[in-house]
Design a protein around this motif. Structure first.
Motif, PDB file in Angstrom:
ATOM      1  N   LEU A  13       0.820  -1.211   0.000  1.00  0.00           N
ATOM      2  CA  LEU A  13       0.000   0.000   0.000  1.00  0.00           C
ATOM      3  C   LEU A  13       0.852   1.257   0.000  1.00  0.00           C
ATOM      4  CD1 LEU A  13      -2.736  -0.984   2.618  1.00  0.00           C
ATOM      5  CD2 LEU A  13      -3.021  -0.770   0.155  1.00  0.00           C
ATOM      6  N   PHE A  14       1.882   1.262   0.866  1.00  0.00           N
ATOM      7  CA  PHE A  14       2.562   2.524   1.131  1.00  0.00           C
ATOM      8  C   PHE A  14       4.003   2.587   0.648  1.00  0.00           C
ATOM      9  CE2 PHE A  14      -0.701   2.239   4.576  1.00  0.00           C
ATOM     10  CZ  PHE A  14      -1.523   3.219   4.053  1.00  0.00           C
ATOM     11  N   GLY A  15       4.536   1.468   0.115  1.00  0.00           N
ATOM     12  CA  GLY A  15       5.882   1.527  -0.442  1.00  0.00           C
ATOM     13  C   GLY A  15       5.868   2.363  -1.710  1.00  0.00           C
ATOM     14  N   ARG A  16       7.053   2.828  -2.116  1.00  0.00           N
ATOM     15  CA  ARG A  16       7.120   3.623  -3.351  1.00  0.00           C
ATOM     16  C   ARG A  16       6.609   2.832  -4.543  1.00  0.00           C
ATOM     17  NH1 ARG A  16       8.946   9.212  -3.925  1.00  0.00           N
ATOM     18  NH2 ARG A  16       9.573   9.695  -1.800  1.00  0.00           N
ATOM     19  N   GLN A  17       6.773   1.521  -4.466  1.00  0.00           N
ATOM     20  CA  GLN A  17       6.278   0.687  -5.563  1.00  0.00           C
ATOM     21  C   GLN A  17       4.815   0.306  -5.339  1.00  0.00           C
ATOM     22  OE1 GLN A  17       8.710  -0.230  -8.081  1.00  0.00           O
ATOM     23  NE2 GLN A  17       9.645   1.420  -6.914  1.00  0.00           N
ATOM     24  N   GLY A  18       4.277   0.665  -4.184  1.00  0.00           N
ATOM     25  CA  GLY A  18       2.918   0.248  -3.839  1.00  0.00           C
ATOM     26  C   GLY A  18       1.865   1.178  -4.410  1.00  0.00           C
ATOM     27  N   TRP A  19       0.628   0.956  -3.963  1.00  0.00           N
ATOM     28  CA  TRP A  19      -0.497   1.674  -4.556  1.00  0.00           C
ATOM     29  C   TRP A  19      -0.457   3.180  -4.323  1.00  0.00           C
ATOM     30  CZ3 TRP A  19      -5.148  -2.028  -3.139  1.00  0.00           C
ATOM     31  CH2 TRP A  19      -4.992  -3.209  -3.892  1.00  0.00           C
ATOM     32  N   TRP A  20      -0.228   3.535  -3.063  1.00  0.00           N
ATOM     33  CA  TRP A  20      -0.367   4.955  -2.735  1.00  0.00           C
ATOM     34  C   TRP A  20       0.932   5.613  -2.292  1.00  0.00           C
ATOM     35  CZ3 TRP A  20      -4.556   2.754   0.843  1.00  0.00           C
ATOM     36  CH2 TRP A  20      -5.642   2.349   0.059  1.00  0.00           C
ATOM     37  N   GLY A  21       2.004   4.797  -2.168  1.00  0.00           N
ATOM     38  CA  GLY A  21       3.247   5.304  -1.591  1.00  0.00           C
ATOM     39  C   GLY A  21       3.789   6.499  -2.340  1.00  0.00           C
ATOM     40  N   ASN A  22       3.812   6.414  -3.676  1.00  0.00           N
ATOM     41  CA  ASN A  22       4.373   7.488  -4.469  1.00  0.00           C
ATOM     42  C   ASN A  22       3.612   8.783  -4.273  1.00  0.00           C
ATOM     43  OD1 ASN A  22       6.634   7.693  -5.976  1.00  0.00           O
ATOM     44  ND2 ASN A  22       5.931   6.226  -7.519  1.00  0.00           N
ATOM     45  N   GLY A  80       4.664  14.583   0.819  1.00  0.00           N
ATOM     46  CA  GLY A  80       5.442  14.703   2.046  1.00  0.00           C
ATOM     47  C   GLY A  80       5.066  13.717   3.138  1.00  0.00           C
ATOM     48  N   LEU A  81       4.242  12.722   2.794  1.00  0.00           N
ATOM     49  CA  LEU A  81       3.837  11.746   3.812  1.00  0.00           C
ATOM     50  C   LEU A  81       4.624  10.459   3.612  1.00  0.00           C
ATOM     51  CD1 LEU A  81      -0.006  11.971   4.221  1.00  0.00           C
ATOM     52  CD2 LEU A  81       1.596  11.307   6.017  1.00  0.00           C
ATOM     53  N   HIS A  82       5.514  10.170   4.544  1.00  0.00           N
ATOM     54  CA  HIS A  82       6.292   8.950   4.413  1.00  0.00           C
ATOM     55  C   HIS A  82       5.798   7.939   5.420  1.00  0.00           C
ATOM     56  CE1 HIS A  82       9.118  10.686   1.589  1.00  0.00           C
ATOM     57  NE2 HIS A  82       8.989  11.802   2.286  1.00  0.00           N
ATOM     58  N   ILE A  83       5.385   6.802   4.916  1.00  0.00           N
ATOM     59  CA  ILE A  83       4.851   5.779   5.816  1.00  0.00           C
ATOM     60  C   ILE A  83       5.785   4.582   5.868  1.00  0.00           C
ATOM     61  CG2 ILE A  83       2.940   4.175   6.180  1.00  0.00           C
ATOM     62  CD1 ILE A  83       1.097   6.406   5.231  1.00  0.00           C
ATOM     63  N   ALA A  84       6.071   4.008   4.686  1.00  0.00           N
ATOM     64  CA  ALA A  84       7.024   2.901   4.677  1.00  0.00           C
ATOM     65  C   ALA A  84       8.402   3.454   5.009  1.00  0.00           C
ATOM     66  CB  ALA A  84       7.036   2.240   3.315  1.00  0.00           C
ATOM     67  N   PHE A  85       9.219   2.680   5.674  1.00  0.00           N
ATOM     68  CA  PHE A  85      10.576   3.060   6.076  1.00  0.00           C
ATOM     69  C   PHE A  85      10.587   4.332   6.900  1.00  0.00           C
ATOM     70  CE2 PHE A  85      10.694   0.486   2.338  1.00  0.00           C
ATOM     71  CZ  PHE A  85      11.473  -0.554   2.806  1.00  0.00           C
ATOM     72  N   ALA A  86       9.496   4.501   7.624  1.00  0.00           N
ATOM     73  CA  ALA A  86       9.409   5.589   8.584  1.00  0.00           C
ATOM     74  C   ALA A  86       8.593   5.048   9.746  1.00  0.00           C
ATOM     75  CB  ALA A  86       8.724   6.804   7.954  1.00  0.00           C
ATOM     76  N   THR A 121     -11.157  -2.892  12.087  1.00  0.00           N
ATOM     77  CA  THR A 121     -10.857  -4.095  11.318  1.00  0.00           C
ATOM     78  C   THR A 121     -10.625  -3.759   9.848  1.00  0.00           C
ATOM     79  OG1 THR A 121     -12.454  -5.139  12.764  1.00  0.00           O
ATOM     80  CG2 THR A 121     -11.617  -6.472  10.970  1.00  0.00           C
ATOM     81  N   GLY A 122     -11.448  -2.854   9.339  1.00  0.00           N
ATOM     82  CA  GLY A 122     -11.352  -2.505   7.933  1.00  0.00           C
ATOM     83  C   GLY A 122      -9.997  -1.911   7.593  1.00  0.00           C
ATOM     84  N   LEU A 123      -9.570  -0.938   8.390  1.00  0.00           N
ATOM     85  CA  LEU A 123      -8.318  -0.257   8.084  1.00  0.00           C
ATOM     86  C   LEU A 123      -7.110  -1.147   8.329  1.00  0.00           C
ATOM     87  CD1 LEU A 123      -8.792   3.383   9.380  1.00  0.00           C
ATOM     88  CD2 LEU A 123      -8.829   2.515   7.032  1.00  0.00           C
ATOM     89  N   LEU A 124      -7.151  -1.909   9.400  1.00  0.00           N
ATOM     90  CA  LEU A 124      -5.933  -2.612   9.800  1.00  0.00           C
ATOM     91  C   LEU A 124      -5.842  -4.035   9.270  1.00  0.00           C
ATOM     92  CD1 LEU A 124      -5.396  -1.330  13.434  1.00  0.00           C
ATOM     93  CD2 LEU A 124      -4.332  -0.586  11.307  1.00  0.00           C
ATOM     94  N   VAL A 125      -6.960  -4.616   8.882  1.00  0.00           N
ATOM     95  CA  VAL A 125      -6.885  -6.002   8.400  1.00  0.00           C
ATOM     96  C   VAL A 125      -7.404  -6.131   6.973  1.00  0.00           C
ATOM     97  CG1 VAL A 125      -7.696  -8.354   8.763  1.00  0.00           C
ATOM     98  CG2 VAL A 125      -7.016  -6.987  10.708  1.00  0.00           C
ATOM     99  N   VAL A 126      -8.619  -5.653   6.771  1.00  0.00           N
ATOM    100  CA  VAL A 126      -9.230  -5.874   5.470  1.00  0.00           C
ATOM    101  C   VAL A 126      -8.473  -5.139   4.363  1.00  0.00           C
ATOM    102  CG1 VAL A 126     -11.339  -5.630   4.125  1.00  0.00           C
ATOM    103  CG2 VAL A 126     -11.469  -6.237   6.536  1.00  0.00           C
ATOM    104  N   LEU A 127      -8.156  -3.892   4.631  1.00  0.00           N
ATOM    105  CA  LEU A 127      -7.467  -3.098   3.608  1.00  0.00           C
ATOM    106  C   LEU A 127      -6.140  -3.726   3.185  1.00  0.00           C
ATOM    107  CD1 LEU A 127      -7.344  -0.437   1.978  1.00  0.00           C
ATOM    108  CD2 LEU A 127      -6.183   0.567   3.942  1.00  0.00           C
ATOM    109  N   PRO A 128      -5.218  -3.972   4.122  1.00  0.00           N
ATOM    110  CA  PRO A 128      -3.943  -4.558   3.676  1.00  0.00           C
ATOM    111  C   PRO A 128      -4.102  -5.944   3.062  1.00  0.00           C
ATOM    112  CG  PRO A 128      -4.048  -4.446   6.078  1.00  0.00           C
ATOM    113  CD  PRO A 128      -5.196  -3.657   5.556  1.00  0.00           C
ATOM    114  N   LEU A 129      -5.015  -6.732   3.602  1.00  0.00           N
ATOM    115  CA  LEU A 129      -5.156  -8.069   3.028  1.00  0.00           C
ATOM    116  C   LEU A 129      -5.773  -8.013   1.635  1.00  0.00           C
ATOM    117  CD1 LEU A 129      -6.001 -10.369   6.047  1.00  0.00           C
ATOM    118  CD2 LEU A 129      -3.842 -10.029   4.856  1.00  0.00           C
ATOM    119  N   THR A 130      -6.610  -7.008   1.418  1.00  0.00           N
ATOM    120  CA  THR A 130      -7.136  -6.825   0.071  1.00  0.00           C
ATOM    121  C   THR A 130      -5.987  -6.551  -0.896  1.00  0.00           C
ATOM    122  OG1 THR A 130      -9.049  -5.812   1.090  1.00  0.00           O
ATOM    123  CG2 THR A 130      -8.848  -5.577  -1.285  1.00  0.00           C
ATOM    124  N   ALA A 131      -5.064  -5.705  -0.438  1.00  0.00           N
ATOM    125  CA  ALA A 131      -3.902  -5.427  -1.278  1.00  0.00           C
ATOM    126  C   ALA A 131      -3.159  -6.716  -1.592  1.00  0.00           C
ATOM    127  CB  ALA A 131      -2.976  -4.440  -0.577  1.00  0.00           C
TER     128      ALA A 131
END
Ligand SMILES: Nc1ncnc2c1ncn2[C@@H]1O[C@H](COP(=O)(O)OP(=O)(O)OP(=O)(O)O)[C@@H](O)[C@H]1O
Ligand SMILES: Nc1ncnc2c1ncn2[C@@H]1O[C@H](COP(=O)(O)OP(=O)(O)OP(=O)(O)O)[C@@H](O)[C@H]1O
Ligand SMILES: [Mg+2]
Ligand SMILES: [Mg+2]
Ligand SMILES: O=S(=O)([O-])[O-]
Lengths: 272, 289, 354, 310, 354
Positions: free
Chosen positions: A115-124, A130-136, B33-43
């Motif tokens: 989700l949040f890596g640079r290669q992920g869905w929203w990371g880029n 300015g929001l860094h989630i992965a590696f932060a 549950t949605g944010l912490l489990v469902v969302l990442p597992l969907t990914a």
């Protein structure tokens, strides 16, 4: 009921189980303490004063606190919802809540990268804003949240289930609303189960390695939690420092375990 | 948990809950549950297909992945198999005999759960390695413990033990004394009482403990990689392979394996819960686990 | 406080099964009503419905003429005592009792001293002033029961709902506490609904008994009506030990199948019927028949219990008189004080009293 | 501090960059009127470190085990693809070779590559999939085998297969492997970076280990670069560039030599020649270059995988 | 099977607290004995001691003249039914019943068919032949109770020990099943010891009642002896509703403190004493005093309950006669059928019967 013939069995079985405990659990712990104290207590303590060590301890404490608060709140809400009401889909929700237990820590870190890596869905996109989630730090918190997700709910649910709903209904009929019932009636009664769930969460959050390792980047002083720092130290041939920090974690773990045991005991005394 | 009934689906009016706060607490639960489990597992569910079917097909054709899964599953299975009697023995000793120091031992049992897995890994690798306190004498006997699948089993045994003990212990503790006495008065010997009365009652918690330990074990990473040896096809576990694929910048591959591992783990859990249900036939009141 | 239910039907959660089926019931202000019936009859369900603890229901449920959910809980004035007390285990007795006041919105909450006073007052009322600081787990069943009652009374309800409050108590204590409850009801001008499965208790304490069976009200009346004119065999059987004698109604007479039992006049349509009678309503006609009588061991309250052995069956009667040996030989049995029910009545139809 | 730099590096450079990070701020403030700078470095298997940066670790500088790992970053747009041309010596401030570390007194009598596959020898080397050092180890063996008379890809593959059959444990990073060998006493010989081996034999256990330098080995060239996208974001272009320049400066070169990294500056080379044993080396280019080697050997299903597949 | 206890003292596990204190009791072969007493009296403890479930005790405990632990369990011939049945939840009813046979050593174990036959026989006996394959959790309380009994009977015991077997049953079912048990006892020549806290039940079913209090036996006798000559006020109070009238014995007369109660002749030493009487032994002397009488609501078994209001106290009496209004005015109360106890007797001394 115990006849003379069986006097010997308890002794044998006790010795056997103590031996197993000794080999399987005490020995590794002893090794950690032994390695930590190899150059004396003073040296061991000195290593903990290193700025990077201190920042790892601080980060771990901070992550643990946040994770514990969030998962405790969520766990209470979930346990309450699932045990005090009847609704469709409850079973599915229970399975979802328990799911993270069977998810490998590596995957627990990986999913956040997706989700949040640079290669992920929203990371880029987030990175550009300015929001860094992965590696932060937020990434580490997310990984720890995922790994410790079910524990509070899991320990609370059986207890609340067995509590039934009578006390809540009584409180309701006496005019208490949702919050008052939860805070004054349900939680104090489930106190022990709740605390034990919290302690489990704390212990696990502090000690999580795999999930955090995937998403941390090992940046000393920034994204290194204690378990990661232990690995860094160990790989830096600073074995005493590594084991000193490990010993610190073991002591904290033992403390939580002891608190849990103590609480359980006083709880049993209160409600025989 | 009450069973969901299918009868009259939607055939009756919407009912409000007796106690107040339903929407609030359900909302919070779903959000959490949605944010912490469902969302990442969907990914995780969607990611392997992002570049079409081929990564998954490739993953499914990867002998190395099967080998890693096999190592993970077999070692986890063996570890659980070892944990079962040990866990039962420990729970039994602690609950029934309450020997001197049982409180301390009781506290120790949770340690494997609480100690960081990396620390566990380093400690076990040192302990069971060729020069370690246990590894050295074992080596003299020709036993190679660390850096082999045996090492993985040792680490997983360590990790899984609390799950077994903690699920058996409460059931054993609350096992009605009079049921055993009834068996005694009907002439059953100690061994007969254990096998015919206690064991059937302990089977469900043993199984669910085993299921949890197993699920935890197949995903275990931190404590395993230090002691495993990590040789492909031999002592390489599935989570390590995921990390390896990531290192190769092969996200599709990594997520494919992750998904397969997750699905297999879930299938195992479902199988265990089925087994558990059939074992507890007659025990209508389940113990909530 | 008056309660009106009309065509009230309550469904089980998440199913279309009816727990209460088409209930019609009126409870007058200041009435003392007992709900009785066998286990599973729906007594608890009805009580909980009245308390507003369910919402998925059909029909009318009015408290003082208003639908229950129209008023916030605090304004409803309902006190509820749960079957197993549902005391808050982690609170002292005093805190338990004060709970309903403690949770009032600040604006309406009495000050600490006033709450304290009210608690003391209630502790005196339930005669446990010394237990203010005890925890529920340290109390005996009877004490817990009274604390639950005090807690329900703290907010000054006008309607008191009690679900088998005496279940856990031993018989001698039970009687005392039910008397005390009745007294309280009268003194405080309460409207009280009490669930119990003990018909003697219900008759002892309540003005009106509501007999329930399978989610319905079978009969609602005072004790003597129920005894004198039970609507169905079920009511009759439920309210005490009952003997049954099948027979036939013919030409203004009920003729029992058992020839040792004397026929007696009965106005009703001809056909198969059964006479139901209480053991103490059975009389003997010495020398008039073939049956013999044996004395059974001691029975309570100065009564005697005899076993009557007829050619076809053996059954027991109860009488205050100690029979002489000659009275116990060659008897015929008089059951003319029994009630006759026709077979159909066993299920649904309103029966004719004997 | 005015600047914070993050140097994402590989496993055996912990001690080196620890010193560099201490020395650099003085160097910088001298030339930049008292600006202060703090440098942190992160260490791990080279591949894992590259992946962190790729996924968003805020590295200003990467100093990785092999050029390929930086190439990946360049391919993903984190820095210019011609990064290797931006600094002298192909952006390689230090070189190293691959040598053997054995137990004191060399009890198993190990001197050259063929000795490694003798019966009963246990070899410790990390996993080439995750460790940069391991790839150098692997390629050293590969190159040596190719250079043998009659050496072909088949014979080299066969040698590697035999070699890895003697490896009891594949750690994920170079340091992990060293630890297995040094701290846990596993194996008879560790294939390692020269710097890693010198560190172990001279500093950790002079009485425990000996170094064996094979007659023919690979010239390892771990390169460095600034991560353009990150330094732009952080505003640290100049100081990052200066950090890398410092590595090539005499002082930086001397610090490198102190940690057993071979300097590229000829002057310093001469000055520190005594530290480094002499050997003949070949470089990666002679084996076909990183891109080809990576694809042929370490990608999914490559030669390394074939070694292990049954 | 006969049981003899002499100077038998049982200590609590790991403590020196006495649960049973110096018990002396003889149970004849084929006797039906009920142990009664309030909660905590030691009934269960005594029963378990007789079953040999304790080992740390003092004194003599002989079964058929032999110390209990001298014989292996299988040869003792004791069947035990636990308070909450203690059925094996994971076994079917049939397997539960067969358990005692299944665990016999191979040499003495009947073959499968024989066991099967015995189970069928017992299922018929307990009238549940259709439930062989059911699991305990699927049974009602009464059914479980009977299964527990069948299980205890399977090995053909000669001594049957039952710990409050009817606790969970509803009153009407209770009576049936206790009759059935008595029947079984007679048919199978059993020796039976039954624990109950319900004195009416004990009197109904047992030949001898053993009244226990605080770990001791207070009195052991048949029902009419206990009623006619209770040894202590406790026995009297425990065995039924009791009214207490303090007074004084003087010159061959008992003079109640309450002047609305008539003095009556009593031979005993002068001094303070209390008359204990059952409500149904109270009589009225109309027109002879100041007290008034009010009718209470319906009471059972054709009896009436009246409240007597004297200047000093109010209490209730029970009578089979429906009093006329004039009989209810200006009455004096006759309690001459009561028993007199002197204060000391309330604690220890053997009392004199009135
Ligand atoms: N939540 C529920 N879901 C489904 N069925 C229910 C529920 N609550 C009660 N019932 C059913 O409704 C019927 C009536 O139950 P209720 O508790 O009202 O009986 P009761 O008359 O109070 O019995 P008892 O004397 O045993 O307390 C029973 O058959 C019960 O199984
Ligand atoms: N294992 C034990 N350890 C300590 N005290 C015990 C134990 N078992 C029973 N007691 C005590 O012995 C006393 C007698 O208990 P027992 O169970 O025999 O009473 P009971 O007459 O059967 O009561 P009830 O009618 O409540 O079943 C009680 O005070 C009880 O607390
Ligand atoms: Mg109910
Ligand atoms: Mg008892
Ligand atoms: O740091 S390594 O890449 O050489 O493992």
């Amino acid at each position: 009921m115990t006849r003379q013939s069986s006097r010997i069995t308890p002794v044998v079985l006790t010795l056997l189980s103590y031996t197993i405990i000794g080999l399987l659990i005490v020995l590794p712990v002893a090794l950690i303490l032994h390695e930590a104290l190899r150059q004396g207590l003073h040296t061991a303590l000195e290593t903990l004063k290193d700025p990077e060590a201190r920042s790892a301890i601080r980060l771990t404490a901070c992550v643990t606190a946040i994770v514990t608060v969030i998962n405790t709140a969520g766990g209470i809400a979930a346990a309450w919802t699932l045990t005090k009401y009847d609704f469709r889909g409850a079973r599915l929700l229970v399975s979802l809540i328990e799911l993270p237990i069977s998810v490998s820590p590596v995957i627990a870190g990986l999913v956040w990268l997706l989700l949040f890596g640079r290669q992920g869905w929203w990371g880029n996109w987030l990175g550009h804003h300015g929001l860094h989630i992965a590696f932060a730090v937020p990434g580490i918190i997310l990984a720890a949240l995922f790994v410790t997700f079910p524990y509070v709910a899991r320990t609370l649910m059986p207890y609340m289930e067995q509590q039934g709903r009578a006390a809540e209904e009584a409180a309701f009929l006496l005019g208490a609303g949702f919050w008052k019932t939860l805070i004054h009636v349900t939680l104090p009664d489930a106190g022990w189960a709740l605390l034990s769930g919290i302690l489990l969460t704390t212990a696990r959050a502090m000690g999580e390695f795999g999930a955090v390792a995937v998403i941390s980047g090992h940046i000393p002083g920034v994204t290194e939690t204690m378990p990661l720092h232990i690995e860094t130290l160990y790989n830096g041939y600073q074995s005493v420092a590594a084991f000193a920090m490990a010993a610190l974690l073991v002591l904290v773990a033992m403390t939580t375990v002891l608190i849990r045991m103590f609480l359980e005991r006083s709880f049993r005394k209160q409600h025989p | 948990m009450k069973l969901l009934t299918v009868t009259g689906l939607g055939s009756f009016p919407r009912r409000r809950q007796t106690l107040p706060g339903f929407s609030l607490s359900l909302g919070l639960t779903l959000l959490w549950t949605g944010l912490l489990v469902v969302l990442p597992l969907t990914a995780l569910l969607l990611r392997p297909w992002q570049h079409g079917l081929s990564p998954m097909i490739h993953a499914l054709h990867d002998a190395r992945m099967y080998a890693a899964l096999r190592v993970s599953f077999i070692c986890a299975f063996l570890a659980v198999l070892i944990d079962l009697p040990i866990g039962l023995l420990l729970a039994w000793t602690l609950v029934r005999y309450r020997p001197p120091g049982h409180r301390a031992v009781d506290a120790l049992i949770d340690l494997p759960f609480a100690i960081p897995t990396a620390v566990t890994g380093i400690a076990l690798a040192t302990l069971y390695g060729p020069g370690g306190w246990i590894g050295a004498p074992a080596g003299k006997l020709g036993l190679k413990l660390a850096f082999s699948p045996a090492g993985i089993v040792i680490a997983l045994t360590f990790i899984g033990l609390p799950f077994i003990v903690r699920s058996v212990e409460p059931v054993l503790r609350s096992f009605p004394k009079d049921v055993e006495e009834a068996a005694f008065l009907l002439g059953a010997s100690g061994w007969q009482r254990f096998c015919r009365i206690l064991l059937p009652a302990l089977a469900p918690p043993l199984l669910s403990g085993a299921g949890l330990a197993f699920a935890r074990s197949i995903g275990e990473y931190g404590s395993v990689i230090f002691i495993a040896g990590n040789q492909p096809f031999h002592s390489e576990v599935a989570p390590l392979l995921i990390v390896m694929r990531l290192q190769e910048f092969n996200y599709d591959g990594a997520t494919s394996i992750a998904l397969i591992l997750l699905v297999t783990a879930l299938l195992c859990l479902i199988a265990v819960s089925h087994l558990r249900r059939s074992v507890s036939s007659g025990l209508v009141r389940e113990d909530g686990a | 406080m008056s309660i009106t239910l009309e065509a009230f039907t309550q469904y089980a959660p998440r199913s279309s099964r009816k727990l209460l089926d088409n209930i019609a019931l009126t409870v007058e202000d200041r009435a003392f009503v007992a709900l009785v019936g066998p286990s599973g009859a729906g007594k608890t369900t009805l009580l909980r419905a009245i308390a507003g603890l369910y919402s998925h229901s059909e029909g009318t449920l009015l408290i003082d003429g208003l639908p229950i959910h129209d008023r916030p809980v605090q304004d409803r004035g309902i006190g509820f005592v749960f079957q197993n007390y549902a005391l808050f285990r982690h609170m002292t007795v005093a805190r338990n009792i004060a709970f309903g006041l403690d949770v009032l919105p600040r604006a309406r909450r009495p000050d600490r001293a006033a709450i304290q006073r009210r608690v003391t007052e209630l502790l005196d009322l339930i005669q446990l002033p010394h237990l203010a600081k005890a925890y529920p787990d340290q109390l005996s069943g009877g004490q817990r029961q009274r604390v639950a009652l005090a807690r329900a009374l703290a907010t000054g309800p006008r309607l008191l709902l009690l679900d088998e409050p005496f279940g856990a108590l031993d018989p001698l204590v039970r009687r005392d506490i039910r008397r005390w409850l009745r007294d309280l009801h009268d003194r405080m001008n309460l409207t009280t609904i009490l669930v119990t499965h003990d018909h003697e208790e219900a008759m002892d304490v309540a003005d009106t008994l509501v007999v329930m069976q399978e989610g319905r009200i079978v009969q609602a009346a005072d004790a003597s009506t129920l005894n004198g004119a039970p609507q169905t065999p079920f009511v009759m059987e439920f309210l005490g030990e009952t003997l049954k004698f099948p027979g036939i109604v013919r030409a203004g007479q009920f003729v029992p199948d058992n020839t040792d039992i004397a026929p007696f006049p009965f106005e009703g349509p001809d056909g198969d019927a059964t006479a139901f009678i209480r053991p103490h309503d059975v009389f003997l006609l010495p020398g008039a028949g073939q049956a013999s009588v044996e004395k059974r061991p001691h029975f309570s309250n100065g009564l005697f219990r005899y076993q009557i052995v007829t050619a076809e069956a053996a059954f027991e009667m109860i009488t205050p008189t100690d029979l002489s040996p000659q009275e116990m030989q060659n008897v015929r049995v008089d059951i003319s004080r029994g009630k006759i029910f026709y077979p159909a009545a066993a299920s649904e139809d309103p029966p004719k009293p004997a | 501090a005015d600047y914070h730099l993050l140097n994402v590096s590989y496993d055996p450079t912990r001690e080196l960059y620890s010193d560099i990070n201490h020395a650099f701020p003085a160097f910088w403030s001298k030339t930049n009127s008292g600006d202060s700078v703090v440098v942190t470095s992160s260490h791990g298997g080279s591949g894992a470190q590259a992946r962190s940066v790729l996924e968003g670790a805020p590295a200003d500088i990467v100093t990785l085990g092999l050029a390929y790992d930086i190439d990946i970053l360049a391919q993903n747009g984190l820095l210019a693809t011609d990064w290797q041309k931006r600094l002298p010596h192909n952006s390689t401030p230090y070189t190293s070779t691959i040598v053997f570390l054995v137990r004191k007194g060399n009890p198993k009598n190990i001197h050259d590559w063929p000795d490694l596959i003798r019966d009963g020898i246990q070899v410790v080397t990390p996993n080439p999939k995750t460790s940069g050092g391991a790839r150098w180890n692997y390629l050293a063996a590969w190159g040596w085998a190719l250079h043998q008379p009659g050496g072909t890809e088949q014979s080299a593959t066969a040698y590697l297969k035999a070699l890895f059959a003697h490896v009891p444990v594949l750690d994920t990073g170079a340091r992990g492997a060293t630890n297995s060998f040094v701290q846990r006493g596993l194996g008879d010989v560790l294939i390692a970076w020269e710097d890693e081996a010198l560190l172990a034999s001279r500093d950790l256990g002079p009485d425990k280990f000996d170094i064996v330098v094979p007659p023919l080995t690979i010239l390892a060239e771990p390169p460095v670069a600034t991560v353009d996208r990150n330094v732009q974001e952080h505003g640290t272009e100049a100081v990052s560039r200066a950090y890398l320049d410092f590595l090539f400066s005499p002082e930086g070169q001397r610090i490198g030599a102190r940690h057993y990294f071979r300097p590229v500056d000829p002057a310093i080379q001469a000055e520190t020649a005594a530290v480094f044993p002499h050997t003949t080396t070949f470089d990666v280019a002679s084996l076909g270059g990183w891109t080809r080697l990576q694809k042929a050997h370490f990608s999914d299903g490559g030669v390394f995988d074939q070694i292990y597949s049954h």
